[in-house]
Scaffold this active site. Structure first.
Site, PDB file in Angstrom:
ATOM      1  N   LYS A 170       0.861  -1.183   0.000  1.00 40.27           N
ATOM      2  CA  LYS A 170       0.000   0.000   0.000  1.00 40.27           C
ATOM      3  C   LYS A 170       0.900   1.237   0.000  1.00 40.27           C
ATOM      4  O   LYS A 170       1.471   1.624   1.015  1.00 40.27           O
ATOM      5  CB  LYS A 170      -0.899   0.066   1.234  1.00 40.27           C
ATOM      6  CG  LYS A 170      -1.969   1.160   1.060  1.00 40.27           C
ATOM      7  CD  LYS A 170      -2.329   1.923   2.321  1.00 40.27           C
ATOM      8  CE  LYS A 170      -1.493   3.112   2.623  1.00 40.27           C
ATOM      9  NZ  LYS A 170      -1.645   4.269   1.726  1.00 40.27           N
ATOM     10  N   GLY A 201      -5.092   3.104  -1.656  1.00 35.61           N
ATOM     11  CA  GLY A 201      -6.092   3.626  -0.732  1.00 35.61           C
ATOM     12  C   GLY A 201      -5.458   4.326   0.442  1.00 35.61           C
ATOM     13  O   GLY A 201      -4.266   4.641   0.432  1.00 35.61           O
ATOM     14  N   GLY A 203      -4.396   5.185   4.492  1.00 42.44           N
ATOM     15  CA  GLY A 203      -3.791   4.515   5.643  1.00 42.44           C
ATOM     16  C   GLY A 203      -4.842   4.033   6.617  1.00 42.44           C
ATOM     17  O   GLY A 203      -4.712   2.964   7.221  1.00 42.44           O
ATOM     18  N   GLU A 204      -5.890   4.829   6.751  1.00 40.83           N
ATOM     19  CA  GLU A 204      -6.935   4.517   7.732  1.00 40.83           C
ATOM     20  C   GLU A 204      -7.601   3.177   7.405  1.00 40.83           C
ATOM     21  O   GLU A 204      -7.927   2.404   8.310  1.00 40.83           O
ATOM     22  CB  GLU A 204      -8.006   5.620   7.767  1.00 40.83           C
ATOM     23  CG  GLU A 204      -7.520   6.967   8.318  1.00 40.83           C
ATOM     24  CD  GLU A 204      -6.542   7.707   7.408  1.00 40.83           C
ATOM     25  OE1 GLU A 204      -6.576   7.513   6.168  1.00 40.83           O
ATOM     26  OE2 GLU A 204      -5.714   8.475   7.930  1.00 40.83           O
ATOM     27  N   VAL A 206      -6.788   0.791   4.279  1.00 35.24           N
ATOM     28  CA  VAL A 206      -5.909  -0.286   3.784  1.00 35.24           C
ATOM     29  C   VAL A 206      -4.707  -0.487   4.716  1.00 35.24           C
ATOM     30  O   VAL A 206      -4.348  -1.620   5.059  1.00 35.24           O
ATOM     31  CB  VAL A 206      -5.449  -0.014   2.331  1.00 35.24           C
ATOM     32  CG1 VAL A 206      -4.632  -1.188   1.812  1.00 35.24           C
ATOM     33  CG2 VAL A 206      -6.644   0.239   1.412  1.00 35.24           C
ATOM     34  N   GLY A 207      -4.104   0.630   5.154  1.00 37.35           N
ATOM     35  CA  GLY A 207      -2.930   0.531   6.036  1.00 37.35           C
ATOM     36  C   GLY A 207      -3.293  -0.164   7.338  1.00 37.35           C
ATOM     37  O   GLY A 207      -2.634  -1.106   7.788  1.00 37.35           O
ATOM     38  N   GLU A 245      10.623   1.999   9.928  1.00 38.18           N
ATOM     39  CA  GLU A 245      11.630   2.988   9.540  1.00 38.18           C
ATOM     40  C   GLU A 245      10.954   4.341   9.685  1.00 38.18           C
ATOM     41  O   GLU A 245      10.119   4.704   8.873  1.00 38.18           O
ATOM     42  CB  GLU A 245      12.099   2.712   8.103  1.00 38.18           C
ATOM     43  CG  GLU A 245      13.462   3.281   7.821  1.00 38.18           C
ATOM     44  CD  GLU A 245      13.412   4.720   7.353  1.00 38.18           C
ATOM     45  OE1 GLU A 245      13.527   5.620   8.221  1.00 38.18           O
ATOM     46  OE2 GLU A 245      13.255   4.949   6.157  1.00 38.18           O
ATOM     47  N   CYS A 279      14.194  11.325   5.391  1.00 39.75           N
ATOM     48  CA  CYS A 279      14.224  10.914   6.799  1.00 39.75           C
ATOM     49  C   CYS A 279      15.623  11.011   7.378  1.00 39.75           C
ATOM     50  O   CYS A 279      15.788  11.225   8.571  1.00 39.75           O
ATOM     51  CB  CYS A 279      13.652   9.522   6.966  1.00 39.75           C
ATOM     52  SG  CYS A 279      14.295   8.355   5.780  1.00 39.75           S
ATOM     53  N   GLU A 379      11.051  16.640  13.826  1.00 43.41           N
ATOM     54  CA  GLU A 379      11.341  16.482  12.406  1.00 43.41           C
ATOM     55  C   GLU A 379      10.483  17.477  11.616  1.00 43.41           C
ATOM     56  O   GLU A 379       9.257  17.444  11.703  1.00 43.41           O
ATOM     57  CB  GLU A 379      11.022  15.043  11.993  1.00 43.41           C
ATOM     58  CG  GLU A 379      11.466  14.721  10.588  1.00 43.41           C
ATOM     59  CD  GLU A 379      11.230  13.250  10.240  1.00 43.41           C
ATOM     60  OE1 GLU A 379      10.153  12.737  10.562  1.00 43.41           O
ATOM     61  OE2 GLU A 379      12.132  12.651   9.634  1.00 43.41           O
TER      62      GLU A 379
HETATM   63  P1  NAP Z   1       2.454   8.770   7.524  1.00 45.86           P
HETATM   64  O1  NAP Z   1       1.149   9.351   7.871  1.00 45.86           O
HETATM   65  O2  NAP Z   1       3.195   7.987   8.534  1.00 45.86           O
HETATM   66  O3  NAP Z   1       2.207   7.882   6.205  1.00 45.86           O
HETATM   67  C1  NAP Z   1       3.051   6.845   5.759  1.00 45.86           C
HETATM   68  C2  NAP Z   1       2.212   5.707   5.206  1.00 45.86           C
HETATM   69  O4  NAP Z   1       1.410   5.152   6.246  1.00 45.86           O
HETATM   70  C3  NAP Z   1       1.238   6.146   4.129  1.00 45.86           C
HETATM   71  O5  NAP Z   1       1.124   5.126   3.162  1.00 45.86           O
HETATM   72  C4  NAP Z   1      -0.045   6.307   4.913  1.00 45.86           C
HETATM   73  O6  NAP Z   1      -1.223   6.221   4.141  1.00 45.86           O
HETATM   74  C5  NAP Z   1       0.054   5.138   5.871  1.00 45.86           C
HETATM   75  N1  NAP Z   1      -0.821   5.253   7.037  1.00 45.86           N
HETATM   76  C6  NAP Z   1      -1.410   6.354   7.562  1.00 45.86           C
HETATM   77  N2  NAP Z   1      -2.149   6.028   8.639  1.00 45.86           N
HETATM   78  C7  NAP Z   1      -2.030   4.689   8.810  1.00 45.86           C
HETATM   79  C8  NAP Z   1      -2.550   3.760   9.759  1.00 45.86           C
HETATM   80  N3  NAP Z   1      -3.346   4.142  10.746  1.00 45.86           N
HETATM   81  N4  NAP Z   1      -2.204   2.467   9.635  1.00 45.86           N
HETATM   82  C9  NAP Z   1      -1.392   2.049   8.655  1.00 45.86           C
HETATM   83  N5  NAP Z   1      -0.880   2.881   7.717  1.00 45.86           N
HETATM   84  C10 NAP Z   1      -1.181   4.187   7.795  1.00 45.86           C
HETATM   85  O7  NAP Z   1       3.420   9.858   7.018  1.00 45.86           O
HETATM   86  P2  NAP Z   1       3.026  11.144   6.163  1.00 45.86           P
HETATM   87  O8  NAP Z   1       1.711  11.740   6.494  1.00 45.86           O
HETATM   88  O9  NAP Z   1       3.229  10.727   4.799  1.00 45.86           O
HETATM   89  O10 NAP Z   1       4.110  12.168   6.694  1.00 45.86           O
HETATM   90  C11 NAP Z   1       4.024  12.735   7.994  1.00 45.86           C
HETATM   91  C12 NAP Z   1       5.404  12.856   8.602  1.00 45.86           C
HETATM   92  O11 NAP Z   1       6.029  11.563   8.666  1.00 45.86           O
HETATM   93  C13 NAP Z   1       6.396  13.661   7.806  1.00 45.86           C
HETATM   94  O12 NAP Z   1       6.271  15.015   7.987  1.00 45.86           O
HETATM   95  C14 NAP Z   1       7.701  13.099   8.305  1.00 45.86           C
HETATM   96  O13 NAP Z   1       8.064  13.694   9.518  1.00 45.86           O
HETATM   97  C15 NAP Z   1       7.413  11.674   8.538  1.00 45.86           C
HETATM   98  N6  NAP Z   1       7.856  10.842   7.399  1.00 45.86           N
HETATM   99  C16 NAP Z   1       8.960  10.082   7.551  1.00 45.86           C
HETATM  100  C17 NAP Z   1       9.408   9.327   6.497  1.00 45.86           C
HETATM  101  C18 NAP Z   1      10.598   8.480   6.594  1.00 45.86           C
HETATM  102  O14 NAP Z   1      11.142   8.105   5.573  1.00 45.86           O
HETATM  103  N7  NAP Z   1      11.045   8.114   7.773  1.00 45.86           N
HETATM  104  C19 NAP Z   1       8.745   9.351   5.295  1.00 45.86           C
HETATM  105  C20 NAP Z   1       7.592  10.131   5.164  1.00 45.86           C
HETATM  106  C21 NAP Z   1       7.173  10.850   6.243  1.00 45.86           C
HETATM  107  P3  NAP Z   1      -1.869   7.509   3.422  1.00 45.86           P
HETATM  108  O15 NAP Z   1      -1.824   7.142   1.998  1.00 45.86           O
HETATM  109  O16 NAP Z   1      -3.274   7.613   3.940  1.00 45.86           O
HETATM  110  O17 NAP Z   1      -1.077   8.698   3.757  1.00 45.86           O
HETATM  111 MG    MG Z   2      -3.967   9.563   4.860  1.00 46.94          MG
END
Ligand code: NAP
Ligand code: MG
Length: 475
Positions: A170, A201, A203-204, A206-207, A245, A279, A379
């Site tokens: 996903k 889809g 995160g809420e 599919v994730g 990660e 990251c 971050e």
């Molecule tokens: P995120 O919300 O953690 O999203 C990462 C992935 O997780 C996306 O595919 C997201 O789906 C999914 N996801 C969201 N809620 C979930 C849940 N409850 N259960 C399972 N999967 C779920 O990160 P973001 O919104 O993209 O970014 C927010 C912050 O995260 C950034 O500002 C940064 O600080 C950090 N970040 C870190 C890295 C890294 O490489 N370490 C990478 C990106 C972001 P959706 O498609 O719905 O978003």
């Molecule tokens: Mg989302």
């Protein structure tokens, strides 16, 4: 407009069982470039069933079959170079040259590297009459973020395929199209049906469905700490293995024997790469106190060599942030830095001149940052550098480690003994010395709240394996 409403399940493009869609936006133009389906739990169940059905035969393929498969994937990936580069520029806003040099190449490197690792990888070991075997973990659920649409998917996929695990991916709803091209690449490479399944889809739904699914054995996640915690909690209920990660707040320590101008250029190049959405970004630059003024001056001088701009312009070093949400978030941090009393020496809030449309952020540099400020602890995920000073090496190391994170660290210096001391004192999973290029055979992952588990190379393959001991095995 690119409407791509189908998921890839059991070797076929299939319609979603739901009717909701998600718009995909080009962050440089703010225009909708297409839609994907907001996948349902039913879609996920189908994908898991397909991966489960494909597992017995895929996990029993020989090492040589998987080496050939990974190389075929890499060959097909190379044929799609132009599409991949173009897509990453459209959905992420990365400059075309970065989409190629960094994103495209990183994705490719993981497939080639995994094939190479397998050549020497041992799946069994004899200890007297005991045979220790490494076996594929089962069905893996992969959840990836938007900041590296091909790198973060490919490192997980290459390792999983190398180990013989079948998967459900996903990708981020913000950058889903690179993964759709990957699915096409796998099809062209003849990946057996059910080995790779793509469910688009949120995160809420599919994730969350992946982390709680009773038929998924392992979840590999890259993204934010908050979501990482939720995934761990969910996964605990079915005692799934998890690799996380997460974020970072990585220090870059400049030693006092190094050329200040060269160090400034390295530090700026690092923090502005991918608009700071990395990251491992070196967001805390630690400078000997006596060199501070000289360093700040050098940073200001070098900034114009890394221009923000249209991703299609050859001269651009970094483009917009991925979304309005990220733009707003970074603006808030810039305001916080100012209100906390850091000195703004470049950039600041608002859009760069001439870039009013698109989620562009000015290259922003703060000096006189104290490590207990919010901008030094959280971050930011944008093109924002914080400059801190240190009196002696002990203090530099103390500041470097005064963080909840431990993903990466950087040291810039001449004296090998001191470089080694700093590298061994930083509590983080990857230390880079003097801007060395990436090494795809080296493990990648975090200490502390940057997560656990390692990706890339042979360590990455280990993540997708279970260990079995057969005691009393006749030879
Ligand atoms: P995120 O919300 O953690 O999203 C990462 C992935 O997780 C996306 O595919 C997201 O789906 C999914 N996801 C969201 N809620 C979930 C849940 N409850 N259960 C399972 N999967 C779920 O990160 P973001 O919104 O993209 O970014 C927010 C912050 O995260 C950034 O500002 C940064 O600080 C950090 N970040 C870190 C890295 C890294 O490489 N370490 C990478 C990106 C972001 P959706 O498609 O719905 O978003
Ligand atoms: Mg989302």
């Amino acid at each position: 407009m690119r409407s791509h409403l189908k998921h890839f399940i059991n070797g076929e493009w299939v319609a979603s069982t739901g009717s909701e869609t998600i718009n995909v936006i080009n962050p440089a133009t703010e225009e909708v470039i297409g839609q994907i389906s907001n996948g349902t739990e039913e879609d996920l169940d189908k994908a898991v069933a397909a991966a489960r059905a494909a597992f017995p035969s895929f996990s029993q393929t020989s090492k040589q079959e998987r080496i050939d498969l990974l190389n075929r994937i890499a060959d097909e990936y190379e044929k799609r170079k132009d599409d991949i580069v173009e897509m990453i520029t459209q959905e992420l806003g990365a400059p075309l040259k970065m989409s190629y040099k960094m994103h495209y190449n990183m994705g490719l490197s993981h497939f080639r590297q995994a094939a190479k690792e397998l050549e020497t990888f041992e799946f069994s070991e004899r200890r007297g009459s005991t045979l220790i075997r490494k076996e594929a973990i089962g069905v893996s659920g992969l959840i990836t973020p938007w900041n590296f649409p091909t790198n973060q998917t490919s490192t997980k996929l290459a390792s999983a395929f190398a180990a013989g695990s079948t998967v459900i991916l996903k990708p981020s709803e913000l950058t889903p199209y690179a993964a759709i091209i990957l699915a096409e690449v796998f099809e062209a490479a003849g990946l057996p049906k059910g080995v790779f399944n793509l469910v688009n889809g949120s995160g809420e739904i599919v994730g969350n469905g992946i982390s709680s699914h009773p038929d998924i054995d392992f979840v590999s996640f890259t993204g934010s700490g908050a979501v990482g915690q939720k995934i761990s909690e969910n996964a605990a209920k079915t005692v799934k293995r998890v690799a996380l990660e997460l974020g970072g707040k990585s220090p870059l320590i400049v030693l006092d024997d190094y050329d200040v101008k060269k160090a400034a250029k390295m530090a700026v190049a690092n923090v502005l790469t991918n608009s700071g959405q990395v990251c491992t970004a070196a967001t805390r630059t630690l400078i000997p106190k006596s060199k501070k003024d000289e360093f700040v001056k050098a940073v200001k001088e070098v900034l114009p060599q890394f221009p923000v701009g249209d991703p299609r312009d050859e001269k651009t070093y970094y483009g917009p942030l991925v979304s309005e949400k990220q733009y707003d978030r970074v603006q808030e941090y810039i305001k916080k830095g100012q209100s906390e009393g850091a000195t703004l020496v470049a950039g600041g809030t608002g859009k760069p001149e001439g870039l009013e449309k698109g989620y562009y952020v000015k290259p922003t540099v703060f000096a006189d940052v104290k490590n207990d400020m919010i901008i030094a602890q959280e971050e930011i995920f944008g093109p924002v550098m914080s400059i801190l000073t240190y009196e002696n090496l002990d203090e530099a190391i103390e500041i470097a480690n005064d963080t909840i994170y431990g993903l990466a660290g950087y040291v810039i210096g001449e004296d090998e003994v001191t470089v080694d001391r700093v590298a061994s004192s930083i509590r983080a999973g990857r230390i880079t010395v003097n801007q060395a290029p990436a090494d795809f055979s080296a493990p990648f992952g975090g200490y502390k709240q940057s997560g656990f588990g390692r990706e890339w190379g042979d360590y990455g393959i280990e993540e997708y394996l279970e260990i079995k001991a057969v005691v009393g095995m006749p030879s």
